[in-house]
Every structure is written in structure tokens, then in C-alpha cells.
Write a protein that holds these residues in place. Structure first.
Motif, PDB file in Angstrom:
ATOM      1  N   PHE A  26     -11.522  28.929   1.615  1.00 41.57           N
ATOM      2  CA  PHE A  26     -11.511  30.316   1.143  1.00 41.57           C
ATOM      3  C   PHE A  26     -11.821  30.245  -0.341  1.00 41.57           C
ATOM      4  O   PHE A  26     -11.152  29.518  -1.074  1.00 41.57           O
TER       5      PHE A  26
ATOM      6  N   ILE B  69      -5.882  41.314   0.951  1.00 39.32           N
ATOM      7  CA  ILE B  69      -5.958  39.938   0.443  1.00 39.32           C
ATOM      8  C   ILE B  69      -6.515  40.016  -0.973  1.00 39.32           C
ATOM      9  O   ILE B  69      -7.553  40.626  -1.199  1.00 39.32           O
TER      10      ILE B  69
ATOM     11  N   GLN C   3      -8.018  35.230  -3.136  1.00 44.79           N
ATOM     12  CA  GLN C   3      -7.357  33.996  -2.716  1.00 44.79           C
ATOM     13  C   GLN C   3      -8.320  32.826  -2.513  1.00 44.79           C
ATOM     14  O   GLN C   3      -9.393  32.992  -1.919  1.00 44.79           O
TER      15      GLN C   3
ATOM     16  N   LEU D  97       0.442  30.139   8.276  1.00 45.02           N
ATOM     17  CA  LEU D  97       0.457  31.265   7.342  1.00 45.02           C
ATOM     18  C   LEU D  97       1.748  32.016   7.619  1.00 45.02           C
ATOM     19  O   LEU D  97       1.956  32.531   8.724  1.00 45.02           O
TER      20      LEU D  97
ATOM     21  N   LYS E 147      -1.186  37.902   6.201  1.00 44.43           N
ATOM     22  CA  LYS E 147      -1.451  36.674   6.975  1.00 44.43           C
ATOM     23  C   LYS E 147      -2.382  36.931   8.163  1.00 44.43           C
ATOM     24  O   LYS E 147      -3.276  36.133   8.440  1.00 44.43           O
TER      25      LYS E 147
ATOM     26  N   THR F 186      -4.616  39.315   8.387  1.00 45.89           N
ATOM     27  CA  THR F 186      -5.958  39.609   7.851  1.00 45.89           C
ATOM     28  C   THR F 186      -6.695  38.303   7.551  1.00 45.89           C
ATOM     29  O   THR F 186      -7.890  38.173   7.820  1.00 45.89           O
ATOM     30  N   MET F 187      -5.990  37.315   7.000  1.00 46.30           N
ATOM     31  CA  MET F 187      -6.604  35.998   6.727  1.00 46.30           C
ATOM     32  C   MET F 187      -7.143  35.407   8.034  1.00 46.30           C
ATOM     33  O   MET F 187      -8.261  34.896   8.090  1.00 46.30           O
TER      34      MET F 187
ATOM     35  N   ILE G 111     -15.944  32.550   2.860  1.00 47.09           N
ATOM     36  CA  ILE G 111     -15.157  31.647   3.710  1.00 47.09           C
ATOM     37  C   ILE G 111     -16.146  30.677   4.340  1.00 47.09           C
ATOM     38  O   ILE G 111     -17.134  31.094   4.963  1.00 47.09           O
TER      39      ILE G 111
END
Length: 375
Positions: A20, A33, A36, A48, A56, A58-59, A74
Motif C-alpha cells: 500500500f 483510509i 496509509q 487487520l 479495516k 475498506t482496506m 496498491i
């Protein structure tokens, strides 16, 4: 030959599987987010962790391709994955609901993705048998999902997710539907399967115990930011902030001000008419700086008499006792109102409780037992 420790994040030459890079995700005015940067390595079991709404999921959804970053990139195996649709990524996702096809048998559920990829029949059969064996479901191959238990359904979902040999498997609260005992057993099964396949697992959970049990590293999240990503041991023993210390496990937070004493040692003043607390710390604090001491209950000794060599010895009254079978946790109130938790292990089966409610007791701990953090 000594076994090498699996710590690719400490190897400057190790190439991350996932990168990321300054990733921000906004939904309208809401920042889910917030800028990050994070590396996850091959064969990691990465967790996460955080409360609802911390970002978390959404990641994870960005990794799966269900969301695209507003800013930043990403990468998976060095390739920017933003333009790659979810079904073309070497990524699979196992949902909390398991999403099994009720009309298909266990065997057919596992084979489903392979058939869609037009794999030949013999290869499908071999792969499904391999997955059944891996998840110990051989006996249940012909059954439908409603004919097996919740734990077995979870293993079917896992077998189906791993059948296509993804580089990365995403698990969204995978044990949310299981009862406590089964959950514990399943955690160890998951770790075993992850180790055998060598697949990188990323798990999203709000259950700290689960994250600490299964993960090689845990990223603790708060309001769209990773506040600390580290091994479970370091997150527990050496939290970098009061938020992390407080979020993981049982802890007492004592707030006060620091006074440097000798190199690496501080005295913390925290209440009137209370002696100062002595603590060792590699973090630097200036005279009078606000600070907080995080101390785990198992590091605090409880005794009837004042300890002879207790560096930090404080007198208080037992307010509460939590008996948890293997351990008892005492909540002890100091004259100024500060409550400190102390824990004892119940080693004998019917040991007489040494202390009871409203007893006056002494608490003590060493200079290295607590972690001094910025207040």
C-alpha cells in the motif's frame, strides 16, 4: 540446524507481496483510509484489527477489487492492481456468511470456481480431493451445506477459496458465526492450513484475541490509520501508544508527569500523597511532560504485607474480584481513586482465596514491568 525465524519484514532484501503506497479512500466527505503505507509479505498471516468503522474492511475491499483507492497505489507482486477486475486478480475472498451454494454438495461447492475457469475434469477432481483432505472434509464430500455443522461449512468455504491457489486469501471476520470453543479450535486449524499451503492470509477481525492467536503481524487501526503494525508479542509487550495498550488485552493506564532520574529511568508523579512510580524507558521524556504508564495485571504482585524490596509499592483496597478459573483479577483502589488491576494464577484446585473484598493490600511491580508512553 537452528530453525530460521519467519520475519521477512525485518529483512531489507525481502520483496513485499502487497504494497500500500500512500493510499487514501474517501466516500464523499468521509475519509475511510487516510494516507496509509503498508507492506505485507508472502506467507504472512496478517491481521487487520480495530473497532467497527476504523477502516479495516475498506482496506480488504480495496485488495479484493470491490473498492478503488481515491489516491495512492496498491501493488500485488509488483503490479498495480487498480486496473485489474476482481475476478482476474490472484486474490480470493472468504466472506463472513461463507456464501455457499445450498443446492450443491460440498464437493461441487469446492469445484465451482475451477469449473468456471474451464479446468479439465481430472485436474478438478484431483484439486478438490486435495482440498477435502487439507480441510478434513473427505467424509462430507456428498453432503449439502445444511447437512453439516457451522464449523464444517466454514472449512468448505475455506477449501473453495483455496482451490484456485490464490496468492492472497482475504478473510472477513471468518469466525464471527462460530461459538467460543469452536472458534478457538478453528483458529488453530486456520493457522495449520495457512502454513501447509503457504498462501498469504489477510484477516479482518475486531476480536483482539483472535488476531493475537493467528497472526504473524497485527495492524491495529483507528479512524482510517494504522497506529501500529507489529508482531503480537510486541503489540502486547511494547505498545507504541496508549490507544494500542488499551485496545489489546487487560491493562491499567496511570496518567501523570515524568521526571528524568538517571539515564533511561523516570519517576512519574500521578496523585497527591502517593509515592512516585519509577519506570525504565527508552523513550525520552522532559521534566514535567505528561505521560502514561501502561501496566498489565499479570506484572503486578499483590501481597498482604508491604514488600521489602518493592520499588513501586502502593497500598489500596480491593474493590472487585473477577474469578476466571485459571486466574483471578483483583481491582484495587488507591486512596486517590486510581484503580489498578493485579492478577494471580490459581494453581491449586481448591486454593483458599488469600484476599477478599475490602481487604487492604499492597501492590508492587518492577521498574521494567510497565511501558511509559506519551500522555
Amino acid at each position: 540446524m537452528p530453525e530460521t525465524v519467519f520475519e521477512p519484514w525485518n529483512d531489507p532484501d525481502a520483496e513485499p507481496l502487497i504494497r500500500f503506497r500512500n493510499v487514501t479512500k474517501r466516500f464523499g466527505d468521509f475519509t475511510a483510509i487516510d494516507n496509509q503505507t503498508l507492506d505485507i509479505y508472502e506467507k504472512e498471516f496478517f491481521a487487520l484489527l480495530g473497532p467497527s468503522g476504523c477502516g479495516k474492511t475498506t482496506m480488504m475491499r480495496m485488495l479484493a477489487g470491490f473498492e478503488t483507492p481515491t489516491e495512492g497505489t496498491i501493488e500485488l507482486s509488483g503490479q498495480d492492481i487498480a486496473p485489474i477486475p476482481p475476478n482476474k486478480r490472484a486474490v480470493n475472498m472468504m466472506f463472513q456468511s461463507y456464501a455457499l451454494f445450498p443446492h450443491l454438495s460440498v464437493w461441487e461447492n469446492i469445484a465451482f470456481g475451477l469449473k468456471r475457469d474451464r479446468m479439465d475434469k481430472d485436474s478438478i477432481a484431483a484439486r478438490v480431493e486435495e482440498m477435502l483432505k487439507l480441510t478434513r472434509l473427505e467424509k462430507f464430500a456428498r453432503r449439502k451445506p445444511h447437512q453439516i455443522s457451522g464449523g464444517q461449512r466454514q472449512r468448505v468455504a475455506l477449501a473453495r477459496s483455496l482451490a484456485k491457489a490464490p496468492k492472497l486469501l482475504l478473510l472477513d471476520e471468518p469466525m464471527g458465526a462460530l461459538d467460543a470453543k469452536l472458534r478457538q479450535d478453528t483458529q488453530f486449524e486456520l493457522m495449520d492450513i495457512q502454513e501447509k499451503t503457504g498462501t498469504t492470509f489477510v484477516i479482518v477481525t475486531h476480536d483482539q484475541e483472535e488476531a493475537m492467536t493467528v497472526a504473524s503481524r497485527v495492524a491495529v487501526m483507528d479512524h482510517g490509520r494504522i497506529v501500529q503494525a507489529d508482531t503480537p508479542a510486541r503489540i502486547y509487550e511494547d505498545p507504541e501508544s496508549v490507544y494500542v495498550a488499551d485496545f489489546i488485552g487487560d491493562v491499567t493506564i496511570i496518567e501523570g508527569t515524568a521526571q528524568p532520574r538517571r539515564e533511561g529511568f523516570y519517576e512519574m508523579t500521578f496523585a497527591e500523597a502517593q509515592p512516585g512510580i519509577s519506570a525504565q524507558s527508552e523513550r525520552k521524556f522532559t521534566a514535567g511532560q505528561a505521560c502514561a504508564l501502561a501496566i498489565r495485571p499479570e506484572k503486578v504482585v499483590i501481597s498482604a504485607e508491604k514488600p521489602e524490596n518493592g520499588v513501586n509499592a502502593l497500598k489500596g483496597t480491593i474493590l472487585d474480584i473477577a474469578y476466571l478459573g485459571n486466574i483471578s483479577t483483583y481491582h484495587v483502589e488507591l486512596p486517590g481513586g486510581q484503580v489498578i488491576k493485579a492478577q494471580t494464577t490459581n494453581t491449586r484446585r481448591l486454593s483458599r482465596r488469600n484476599f477478599t473484598w475490602e481487604d487492604e493490600v499492597w501492590l508492587s511491580w518492577s521498574e521494567t514491568a510497565g511501558v511509559l508512553l506519551e500522555g
